[in-house]
Design a protein around this motif. Structure first.
Motif, PDB file in Angstrom:
ATOM      1  N   LEU A  38       0.878  -1.172   0.000  1.00  0.00           N
ATOM      2  CA  LEU A  38       0.000   0.000   0.000  1.00  0.00           C
ATOM      3  C   LEU A  38       0.912   1.218   0.000  1.00  0.00           C
ATOM      4  CD1 LEU A  38      -2.831   1.345   0.425  1.00  0.00           C
ATOM      5  CD2 LEU A  38      -2.387   1.179   2.884  1.00  0.00           C
ATOM      6  N   CYS A  39       0.758   2.069  -1.006  1.00  0.00           N
ATOM      7  CA  CYS A  39       1.643   3.238  -1.133  1.00  0.00           C
ATOM      8  C   CYS A  39       0.837   4.527  -1.140  1.00  0.00           C
ATOM      9  CB  CYS A  39       2.395   3.211  -2.463  1.00  0.00           C
ATOM     10  SG  CYS A  39       3.422   1.791  -2.690  1.00  0.00           S
ATOM     11  N   ASP A  40       1.447   5.592  -0.708  1.00  0.00           N
ATOM     12  CA  ASP A  40       0.917   6.935  -0.973  1.00  0.00           C
ATOM     13  C   ASP A  40       2.089   7.800  -1.436  1.00  0.00           C
ATOM     14  OD1 ASP A  40       2.296   7.713   1.273  1.00  0.00           O
ATOM     15  OD2 ASP A  40       0.531   8.245   2.446  1.00  0.00           O
ATOM     16  N   ALA A  41       1.895   9.091  -1.476  1.00  0.00           N
ATOM     17  CA  ALA A  41       2.934   9.969  -2.028  1.00  0.00           C
ATOM     18  C   ALA A  41       4.232   9.892  -1.225  1.00  0.00           C
ATOM     19  CB  ALA A  41       2.424  11.402  -2.067  1.00  0.00           C
ATOM     20  N   THR A  42       4.149   9.463   0.037  1.00  0.00           N
ATOM     21  CA  THR A  42       5.353   9.419   0.883  1.00  0.00           C
ATOM     22  C   THR A  42       6.135   8.116   0.707  1.00  0.00           C
ATOM     23  OG1 THR A  42       4.256   8.386   2.787  1.00  0.00           O
ATOM     24  CG2 THR A  42       4.154  10.801   2.641  1.00  0.00           C
ATOM     25  N   GLY A  43       5.524   7.117   0.076  1.00  0.00           N
ATOM     26  CA  GLY A  43       6.202   5.829  -0.087  1.00  0.00           C
ATOM     27  C   GLY A  43       5.324   4.679   0.379  1.00  0.00           C
ATOM     28  N   ILE A  44       5.968   3.591   0.817  1.00  0.00           N
ATOM     29  CA  ILE A  44       5.218   2.404   1.218  1.00  0.00           C
ATOM     30  C   ILE A  44       4.663   2.577   2.629  1.00  0.00           C
ATOM     31  CG2 ILE A  44       5.413  -0.056   1.763  1.00  0.00           C
ATOM     32  CD1 ILE A  44       7.262  -0.397  -0.545  1.00  0.00           C
ATOM     33  N   VAL A  45       3.357   2.437   2.730  1.00  0.00           N
ATOM     34  CA  VAL A  45       2.671   2.582   4.019  1.00  0.00           C
ATOM     35  C   VAL A  45       2.551   1.221   4.710  1.00  0.00           C
ATOM     36  CG1 VAL A  45       0.483   3.242   5.101  1.00  0.00           C
ATOM     37  CG2 VAL A  45       1.376   4.567   3.170  1.00  0.00           C
ATOM     38  N   GLY A  46       2.365   0.153   3.922  1.00  0.00           N
ATOM     39  CA  GLY A  46       2.210  -1.176   4.509  1.00  0.00           C
ATOM     40  C   GLY A  46       2.298  -2.239   3.435  1.00  0.00           C
ATOM     41  N   TYR A  47       2.278  -3.485   3.863  1.00  0.00           N
ATOM     42  CA  TYR A  47       2.340  -4.584   2.901  1.00  0.00           C
ATOM     43  C   TYR A  47       1.619  -5.804   3.450  1.00  0.00           C
ATOM     44  CZ  TYR A  47       5.963  -6.589   5.869  1.00  0.00           C
ATOM     45  OH  TYR A  47       6.636  -7.100   6.947  1.00  0.00           O
ATOM     46  N   VAL A  48       1.275  -6.691   2.529  1.00  0.00           N
ATOM     47  CA  VAL A  48       0.649  -7.951   2.921  1.00  0.00           C
ATOM     48  C   VAL A  48       1.178  -9.048   1.992  1.00  0.00           C
ATOM     49  CG1 VAL A  48      -1.443  -7.504   1.524  1.00  0.00           C
ATOM     50  CG2 VAL A  48      -1.562  -9.133   3.394  1.00  0.00           C
ATOM     51  N   LEU A  49       1.491 -10.183   2.594  1.00  0.00           N
ATOM     52  CA  LEU A  49       1.921 -11.364   1.831  1.00  0.00           C
ATOM     53  C   LEU A  49       0.836 -12.414   1.952  1.00  0.00           C
ATOM     54  CD1 LEU A  49       5.626 -11.894   3.037  1.00  0.00           C
ATOM     55  CD2 LEU A  49       4.836 -10.657   1.024  1.00  0.00           C
ATOM     56  N   LEU A  50       0.396 -12.936   0.818  1.00  0.00           N
ATOM     57  CA  LEU A  50      -0.698 -13.910   0.807  1.00  0.00           C
ATOM     58  C   LEU A  50      -0.232 -15.228   0.212  1.00  0.00           C
ATOM     59  CD1 LEU A  50      -3.485 -11.539  -0.576  1.00  0.00           C
ATOM     60  CD2 LEU A  50      -2.945 -12.039   1.814  1.00  0.00           C
ATOM     61  N   LYS A  51      -0.872 -16.301   0.652  1.00  0.00           N
ATOM     62  CA  LYS A  51      -0.556 -17.621   0.107  1.00  0.00           C
ATOM     63  C   LYS A  51      -1.857 -18.368  -0.131  1.00  0.00           C
ATOM     64  CE  LYS A  51       2.194 -21.695   1.278  1.00  0.00           C
ATOM     65  NZ  LYS A  51       2.998 -22.300   2.358  1.00  0.00           N
ATOM     66  N   GLU A  52      -1.998 -18.902  -1.325  1.00  0.00           N
ATOM     67  CA  GLU A  52      -3.208 -19.675  -1.634  1.00  0.00           C
ATOM     68  C   GLU A  52      -2.999 -21.124  -1.214  1.00  0.00           C
ATOM     69  OE1 GLU A  52      -4.034 -19.065  -5.772  1.00  0.00           O
ATOM     70  OE2 GLU A  52      -4.394 -16.921  -5.476  1.00  0.00           O
ATOM     71  N   LEU A  53      -3.985 -21.671  -0.525  1.00  0.00           N
ATOM     72  CA  LEU A  53      -3.898 -23.052  -0.045  1.00  0.00           C
ATOM     73  C   LEU A  53      -5.082 -23.836  -0.596  1.00  0.00           C
ATOM     74  CD1 LEU A  53      -3.333 -22.146   3.723  1.00  0.00           C
ATOM     75  CD2 LEU A  53      -1.560 -22.787   2.098  1.00  0.00           C
ATOM     76  N   GLY A  54      -4.905 -25.122  -0.752  1.00  0.00           N
ATOM     77  CA  GLY A  54      -6.019 -25.989  -1.156  1.00  0.00           C
ATOM     78  C   GLY A  54      -6.729 -25.491  -2.385  1.00  0.00           C
TER      79      GLY A  54
END
Ligand SMILES: CC(C)(COP(=O)(O)OP(=O)(O)OC[C@H]1O[C@@H](n2cnc3c(N)ncnc32)[C@H](O)[C@@H]1OP(=O)(O)O)[C@@H](O)C(=O)NCCC(=O)NCCS
Length: 139
Positions: free
Chosen positions: A33-49
């Motif tokens: 998740l970015c805004d004008a200041t740079g990266i605000v947050g992140y999420v790593l996802l994994k698909e299962l089954g």
């Protein structure tokens, strides 16, 4: 990656994953998740089954941007994406010591499905850090 690693170290301290390990975890999706200041947050996802279940492997918000609704925004976006992929549920693990994350998930509909003590055995966890809580959100 350097910006994500900064958040990872800041967010998880002694439990932070290394950059090579994070790279192995980005198979089903790594999003920032970015805004004008740079990266605000992140999420790593994994698909299962065959993607019936999507695991939130990691998420973090930059320390100076917390408590402003960005965690909830990332979670809502993740839920919408999972629904779009016709997943049946979102799941995750959270340490018993991580009150902020537990509250975020509980407030957004996740239910506890399991609690295990001693599961997080590496890196010398103490007290509630040893407790691994599994949570799930049915979609
Ligand atoms: C957990 C985390 C992602 C929350 O992000 P955030 O942007 O601050 O969350 P939000 O502003 O959207 O807050 C939503 C809810 O989370 C809970 N929450 C967030 N910070 C909290 C804190 N310090 N203490 C208690 N509850 C907290 C509250 O229920 C809050 O709702 P409220 O504002 O109505 O009280 C953030 O604290 C973080 O990056 N922590 C380090 C990394 C981490 O622990 N990731 C999760 C791994 S399982």
């Amino acid at each position: 990656m350097p910006a994500v690693m900064k958040l990872e170290k800041d967010g998880f301290g002694k439990f932070a994953w290394s950059a090579p390990y994070i790279r192995t975890k980005t198979g089903s999706g790594a999003f920032v998740l970015c805004d004008a200041t740079g990266i605000v947050g992140y999420v790593l996802l994994k698909e299962l089954g065959a993607a019936a279940e999507i695991s939130i492997e990691k998420m973090a918000v930059a320390r100076d941007r917390r408590k402003q609704g960005f965690g909830k925004l990332i979670l809502n976006w993740t839920r919408a994406r999972a629904k779009g992929k016709r997943a049946k549920r979102l799941c995750l693990h959270v340490r018993g010591s991580n009150i902020a994350a537990f509250n975020l998930y509980a407030q957004n509909g996740f239910k506890v499905t399991k609690m295990e003590e001693g599961e997080y055995s590496t890196k010398n966890p103490v007290g509630a850090e040893k407790i691994k809580i599994t949570m799930q959100l049915l979609l």
